[in-house]
Design a protein around this motif. Structure first.
Motif, PDB file in Angstrom:
ATOM      1  N   THR A   1     -54.070   8.614  21.596  1.00 46.99           N
ATOM      2  CA  THR A   1     -54.154   7.171  21.792  1.00 46.99           C
ATOM      3  C   THR A   1     -54.953   6.514  20.665  1.00 46.99           C
ATOM      4  OG1 THR A   1     -56.218   7.171  23.073  1.00 46.99           O
ATOM      5  CG2 THR A   1     -54.164   7.574  24.280  1.00 46.99           C
ATOM      6  N   THR A   2     -54.732   5.213  20.502  1.00 44.72           N
ATOM      7  CA  THR A   2     -55.460   4.475  19.480  1.00 44.72           C
ATOM      8  C   THR A   2     -56.942   4.392  19.839  1.00 44.72           C
ATOM      9  OG1 THR A   2     -53.511   3.171  18.898  1.00 44.72           O
ATOM     10  CG2 THR A   2     -55.645   2.252  18.295  1.00 44.72           C
ATOM     11  N   ALA A   3     -57.258   4.296  21.128  1.00 46.33           N
ATOM     12  CA  ALA A   3     -58.657   4.268  21.561  1.00 46.33           C
ATOM     13  C   ALA A   3     -59.363   5.564  21.146  1.00 46.33           C
ATOM     14  CB  ALA A   3     -58.752   4.064  23.068  1.00 46.33           C
ATOM     15  N   GLN A   4     -58.672   6.694  21.326  1.00 45.17           N
ATOM     16  CA  GLN A   4     -59.239   7.971  20.908  1.00 45.17           C
ATOM     17  C   GLN A   4     -59.416   8.015  19.394  1.00 45.17           C
ATOM     18  OE1 GLN A   4     -56.251  10.543  22.606  1.00 45.17           O
ATOM     19  NE2 GLN A   4     -57.448  10.943  24.447  1.00 45.17           N
ATOM     20  N   ALA A   5     -58.469   7.431  18.675  1.00 40.92           N
ATOM     21  CA  ALA A   5     -58.552   7.407  17.213  1.00 40.92           C
ATOM     22  C   ALA A   5     -59.772   6.624  16.752  1.00 40.92           C
ATOM     23  CB  ALA A   5     -57.279   6.800  16.627  1.00 40.92           C
ATOM     24  N   VAL A   6     -60.013   5.468  17.374  1.00 39.87           N
ATOM     25  CA  VAL A   6     -61.189   4.669  17.026  1.00 39.87           C
ATOM     26  C   VAL A   6     -62.465   5.454  17.303  1.00 39.87           C
ATOM     27  CG1 VAL A   6     -62.518   2.617  17.639  1.00 39.87           C
ATOM     28  CG2 VAL A   6     -60.049   2.454  17.362  1.00 39.87           C
ATOM     29  N   SER A   7     -62.525   6.103  18.466  1.00 38.51           N
ATOM     30  CA  SER A   7     -63.716   6.873  18.836  1.00 38.51           C
ATOM     31  C   SER A   7     -63.970   8.014  17.866  1.00 38.51           C
ATOM     32  CB  SER A   7     -63.554   7.415  20.260  1.00 38.51           C
ATOM     33  OG  SER A   7     -64.652   8.226  20.618  1.00 38.51           O
TER      34      SER A   7
ATOM     35  N   PHE B   1     -67.039   8.624  15.137  1.00 38.24           N
ATOM     36  CA  PHE B   1     -67.869   9.828  15.132  1.00 38.24           C
ATOM     37  C   PHE B   1     -67.895  10.459  13.748  1.00 38.24           C
ATOM     38  CE2 PHE B   1     -67.538  10.344  19.888  1.00 38.24           C
ATOM     39  CZ  PHE B   1     -68.898  10.397  20.118  1.00 38.24           C
ATOM     40  N   GLN B   2     -66.762  10.432  13.071  1.00 39.61           N
ATOM     41  CA  GLN B   2     -66.633  11.095  11.777  1.00 39.61           C
ATOM     42  C   GLN B   2     -67.042  10.196  10.607  1.00 39.61           C
ATOM     43  OE1 GLN B   2     -62.533  12.414  11.674  1.00 39.61           O
ATOM     44  NE2 GLN B   2     -62.921  14.121  13.059  1.00 39.61           N
ATOM     45  N   ASN B   3     -67.562   9.023  10.912  1.00 36.56           N
ATOM     46  CA  ASN B   3     -67.992   8.087   9.851  1.00 36.56           C
ATOM     47  C   ASN B   3     -66.855   7.722   8.903  1.00 36.56           C
ATOM     48  OD1 ASN B   3     -70.650   8.028  10.791  1.00 36.56           O
ATOM     49  ND2 ASN B   3     -71.217   9.804   9.572  1.00 36.56           N
ATOM     50  N   GLN B   4     -65.630   7.668   9.448  1.00 34.66           N
ATOM     51  CA  GLN B   4     -64.485   7.335   8.599  1.00 34.66           C
ATOM     52  C   GLN B   4     -64.149   5.843   8.616  1.00 34.66           C
ATOM     53  OE1 GLN B   4     -61.296   9.898   7.520  1.00 34.66           O
ATOM     54  NE2 GLN B   4     -61.595  11.140   9.345  1.00 34.66           N
ATOM     55  N   ILE B   5     -64.757   5.095   9.537  1.00 29.79           N
ATOM     56  CA  ILE B   5     -64.532   3.647   9.555  1.00 29.79           C
ATOM     57  C   ILE B   5     -65.874   2.934   9.524  1.00 29.79           C
ATOM     58  CG2 ILE B   5     -62.318   3.799  10.718  1.00 29.79           C
ATOM     59  CD1 ILE B   5     -63.649   3.007  13.314  1.00 29.79           C
ATOM     60  N   PHE B   6     -65.829   1.642   9.222  1.00 31.85           N
ATOM     61  CA  PHE B   6     -67.038   0.837   9.068  1.00 31.85           C
ATOM     62  C   PHE B   6     -67.998   1.478   8.080  1.00 31.85           C
ATOM     63  CE2 PHE B   6     -65.653  -0.491  13.393  1.00 31.85           C
ATOM     64  CZ  PHE B   6     -65.426  -1.830  13.098  1.00 31.85           C
ATOM     65  N   ARG B   7     -67.496   1.782   6.918  1.00 31.76           N
ATOM     66  CA  ARG B   7     -68.335   2.364   5.873  1.00 31.76           C
ATOM     67  C   ARG B   7     -68.043   1.668   4.548  1.00 31.76           C
ATOM     68  NH1 ARG B   7     -65.569   6.098   2.586  1.00 31.76           N
ATOM     69  NH2 ARG B   7     -63.600   6.885   3.378  1.00 31.76           N
ATOM     70  N   TYR B   8     -69.055   1.711   3.677  1.00 28.45           N
ATOM     71  CA  TYR B   8     -68.891   1.130   2.347  1.00 28.45           C
ATOM     72  C   TYR B   8     -68.077   2.079   1.468  1.00 28.45           C
ATOM     73  CZ  TYR B   8     -72.622  -2.132   3.567  1.00 28.45           C
ATOM     74  OH  TYR B   8     -73.369  -3.099   4.163  1.00 28.45           O
TER      75      TYR B   8
END
Length: 253
Positions: free
Chosen positions: A234-240, A244-251
């Motif tokens: 699911t997309t919700a699982q993907a966001v979570s 966790f893996q620091n792959q989003i919201f990063r510079y």
């Protein structure tokens, strides 16, 4: 603490990539007499189940052939020092492993790992198990003494510099938690990260399409590919998982 150590810690804190961080840390540990190291971190632990090995953060300068066999055959599940790290926090001398070996305390699987490590010259060293704030996560590092070094010599090094080495490893570990890790076959593209970020902000597919000037079909494609890359349904699982893996919201660096 000597100014040189403070400068080194400042350098680690200001490092922007995991590869560079690991190279600096390994070089520092070598100055203490530990020429090889294996760092492992899981964020998806459930009891004795450490999660999918593809989700582990693994950093090591061990021979690639050794690592391939160690993980392909799941030897880590029976490695005495890994098992110790999962059950404890702090540091431990590998003399404990040698004592258990001599007393015949190991299972057949554990003995196989011990003998396998000995073939590769991995029998003398120290382990550090880091404090976890969640039962889902665990991290540790095994430091291997240089060839020709005895365990008593390694213990003497630890007696002299153990607090210093432990502090440096904890700083390293905390910095790892801040940096993105390129998981094999699971690294997100820039666009996949972007659409997941918008989803986490509560945007709909239609909203995202307008924000990135693409069609809703294109947004759905990016979300599907993101789910496939992360190995979730699911997309919700993907966001979570991406969080966790620091792959989003990063510079970008």
């Amino acid at each position: 603490m000597p100014l040189s150590q403070i400068a080194f810690i400042e350098d680690l804190v200001n490092t922007n990539t995991l590869e560079e961080l690991w190279a600096k840390h390994v070089a520092k540990m070598q100055t203490y007499g530990f020429d090889r190291a294996l760092y492992g971190y899981t964020m998806f632990r459930a009891g004795d189940n450490l999660g999918d090995p593809e989700d582990f953060v693994i950093l090591s300068n061990h021979d690639r052939t050794y690592l391939d066999e160690f993980f392909a055959k799941r030897m880590f599940m029976h490695a005495p020092m890994v098992k110790w790290a999962l059950e404890n926090e702090g540091t431990v001398s590998w003399s404990m492993m040698e004592q258990a070996y001599r007393q015949g305390d190991y299972s057949r699987e554990e003995l196989e790992v011990v003998e396998f490590n000995r073939v590769w010259g991995i029998s003398v060293g120290y382990s550090v198990s880091f404090k976890s704030l969640s039962p889902r996560s665990k991290a540790g590092i095994g430091l291997v003494g240089k060839p020709g070094t005895s365990q008593s010599e390694v213990d003497a090094i630890w007696d002299a510099y153990g607090k210093e080495i432990t502090l440096l490893n904890n700083v390293f570990h905390l910095k790892v938690l801040q940096l993105p890790y390129s998981y094999p076959n699971r690294a997100l593209t820039h666009r996949q990260r972007e659409v997941l970020e918008w989803v986490s902000d509560g945007k709909t597919t239609q909203d995202i399409a307008m924000l990135i000037n693409r069609t809703t079909a294109t947004v759905e494609k990016h979300l599907r590919l993101a789910r496939e890359s992360l190995g979730v349904q699911t997309t919700a699982q993907a966001v979570s998982k991406a969080t966790f893996q620091n792959q989003i919201f990063r510079y970008e660096v």
